[in-house]
Design an enzyme around this catalytic site. Structure first.
Site, PDB file in Angstrom:
ATOM      1  N   CYS A   1       4.654   4.786  -0.453  1.00 57.75           N
ATOM      2  CA  CYS A   1       3.824   5.796  -1.114  1.00 57.75           C
ATOM      3  C   CYS A   1       4.327   7.167  -0.677  1.00 57.75           C
ATOM      4  O   CYS A   1       5.468   7.284  -0.210  1.00 57.75           O
ATOM      5  CB  CYS A   1       2.342   5.580  -0.819  1.00 57.75           C
ATOM      6  SG  CYS A   1       1.884   5.744   0.916  1.00 57.75           S
TER       7      CYS A   1
ATOM      8  N   ASN B   1       2.627   7.553   3.544  1.00 59.66           N
ATOM      9  CA  ASN B   1       2.609   6.348   4.396  1.00 59.66           C
ATOM     10  C   ASN B   1       1.397   6.333   5.343  1.00 59.66           C
ATOM     11  O   ASN B   1       1.474   5.804   6.452  1.00 59.66           O
ATOM     12  CB  ASN B   1       3.932   6.202   5.184  1.00 59.66           C
ATOM     13  CG  ASN B   1       4.127   4.839   5.847  1.00 59.66           C
ATOM     14  OD1 ASN B   1       4.810   4.737   6.856  1.00 59.66           O
ATOM     15  ND2 ASN B   1       3.559   3.786   5.294  1.00 59.66           N
TER      16      ASN B   1
ATOM     17  N   CYS C   1      -2.010   6.160   3.595  1.00 58.47           N
ATOM     18  CA  CYS C   1      -3.138   5.611   2.820  1.00 58.47           C
ATOM     19  C   CYS C   1      -2.745   4.338   2.072  1.00 58.47           C
ATOM     20  O   CYS C   1      -3.067   3.232   2.509  1.00 58.47           O
ATOM     21  CB  CYS C   1      -3.678   6.648   1.827  1.00 58.47           C
ATOM     22  SG  CYS C   1      -4.319   8.138   2.612  1.00 58.47           S
ATOM     23  N   ARG C   2      -2.040   4.469   0.936  1.00 59.04           N
ATOM     24  CA  ARG C   2      -1.818   3.324   0.066  1.00 59.04           C
ATOM     25  C   ARG C   2      -0.831   2.300   0.623  1.00 59.04           C
ATOM     26  O   ARG C   2      -1.118   1.086   0.618  1.00 59.04           O
ATOM     27  CB  ARG C   2      -1.335   3.794  -1.312  1.00 59.04           C
ATOM     28  CG  ARG C   2      -2.390   4.542  -2.085  1.00 59.04           C
ATOM     29  CD  ARG C   2      -1.784   5.309  -3.244  1.00 59.04           C
ATOM     30  NE  ARG C   2      -0.951   6.409  -2.779  1.00 59.04           N
ATOM     31  CZ  ARG C   2      -0.249   7.204  -3.552  1.00 59.04           C
ATOM     32  NH1 ARG C   2      -0.255   6.999  -4.853  1.00 59.04           N
ATOM     33  NH2 ARG C   2       0.469   8.185  -3.041  1.00 59.04           N
ATOM     34  N   SER C   3       0.337   2.755   1.076  1.00 57.18           N
ATOM     35  CA  SER C   3       1.349   1.765   1.498  1.00 57.18           C
ATOM     36  C   SER C   3       0.961   1.013   2.774  1.00 57.18           C
ATOM     37  O   SER C   3       1.294  -0.177   2.883  1.00 57.18           O
ATOM     38  CB  SER C   3       2.752   2.369   1.578  1.00 57.18           C
ATOM     39  OG  SER C   3       2.832   3.411   2.507  1.00 57.18           O
TER      40      SER C   3
ATOM     41  N   ASP D   1      -3.840   7.874  -5.841  1.00 58.36           N
ATOM     42  CA  ASP D   1      -3.840   8.359  -4.468  1.00 58.36           C
ATOM     43  C   ASP D   1      -5.280   8.689  -4.039  1.00 58.36           C
ATOM     44  O   ASP D   1      -5.911   9.575  -4.617  1.00 58.36           O
ATOM     45  CB  ASP D   1      -2.965   9.618  -4.416  1.00 58.36           C
ATOM     46  CG  ASP D   1      -2.758  10.108  -2.999  1.00 58.36           C
ATOM     47  OD1 ASP D   1      -3.405   9.562  -2.085  1.00 58.36           O
ATOM     48  OD2 ASP D   1      -1.957  11.028  -2.823  1.00 58.36           O
TER      49      ASP D   1
HETATM   50  P1  4NP Z   1      -0.520   8.192   0.575  1.00 57.93           P
HETATM   51  O1  4NP Z   1      -1.575   9.403   0.485  1.00 57.93           O
HETATM   52  O2  4NP Z   1       0.716   8.643  -0.163  1.00 57.93           O
HETATM   53  O3  4NP Z   1      -1.224   7.071  -0.113  1.00 57.93           O
HETATM   54  O4  4NP Z   1      -0.283   7.978   2.045  1.00 57.93           O
HETATM   55  C1  4NP Z   1      -1.270  10.719   0.834  1.00 57.93           C
HETATM   56  C2  4NP Z   1      -1.292  11.079   2.152  1.00 57.93           C
HETATM   57  C3  4NP Z   1      -1.030  12.392   2.507  1.00 57.93           C
HETATM   58  C4  4NP Z   1      -0.735  13.325   1.530  1.00 57.93           C
HETATM   59  C5  4NP Z   1      -0.712  12.949   0.206  1.00 57.93           C
HETATM   60  C6  4NP Z   1      -0.970  11.644  -0.134  1.00 57.93           C
HETATM   61  N1  4NP Z   1      -0.508  14.676   1.900  1.00 57.93           N
HETATM   62  O5  4NP Z   1      -0.340  15.495   0.995  1.00 57.93           O
HETATM   63  O6  4NP Z   1      -0.451  14.974   3.087  1.00 57.93           O
END
Ligand code: 4NP
Length: 156
Positions: free
Chosen positions: A9, A12, A14-16, A125
């Site tokens: 993702c 790294n 939340c989703r992954s 997300d």
């Molecule tokens: P992820 O979510 O891609 O599912 O881990 C996010 C985590 C952090 C950010 C964006 C999406 N950020 O902008 O910091």
């Protein structure tokens, strides 16, 4: 031989990590030899544990502790180290295509390509969302990973 899968993702956190936990859980449950890891296309959270909301939801709904996970960024050698690199959304899929060396051996896909009826769709997300968004994310990722794990069973 073990199948290896890298879940990807943006951050790294939340989703992954949820996808990593879900696929490992289902592979273990089915008695399959699957190597699972996760990474982000971005580097903002490298070395950080998963988002607290992600940790909470996977503990509560999945009974899985992911507090020991640490974020890392996708590296070029991942395209040779893993059989499958699976992106959570189209932006990350595009970034991976751009990063991919010509000699890449990994197969690139979207996670929801593996969930019948949800092909070509993105895992939204939940980072800017609330608990309900994290719960929805976990349920979707868990369902897709169960089917993905089963597909490895029939492959072998
Ligand atoms: P992820 O979510 O891609 O599912 O881990 C996010 C985590 C952090 C950010 C964006 C999406 N950020 O902008 O910091």
């Amino acid at each position: 031989m073990a199948v290896s899968v890298l879940m990807v993702c943006l951050g790294n956190i939340c989703r992954s990590p949820l996808a990593e936990a879900a696929l490992r859980h289902h592979a273990t449950r089915l008695g399959l030899d699957v190597i699972v890891d996760s990474a982000g296309t971005g580097d903002w959270h490298v070395g950080h544990p998963p988002d607290r909301r992600a940790q909470e939801v996977v503990r509560r709904l999945g009974g899985i502790d992911i507090s020991g996970f640490r974020a890392r960024q996708v590296a070029r050698d991942d395209f040779h180290r893993f059989d499958h690199i699976i992106a959570m959304d189209h932006d990350n899929h595009r970034t991976l295509l751009n990063l991919s060396p010509q000699s890449a051996t990994a197969q690139l896909s979207l996670l929801l390509d593996h969930l019948p009826g949800q092909e070509s769709r993105a895992v939204a997300d939940p980072y800017y969302g609330d608990t309900a968004d994290f719960e929805k994310c976990w349920r979707l990722v868990d369902e897709a990973c169960e089917i993905l794990a089963r597909s490895f069973k029939t492959d072998t």
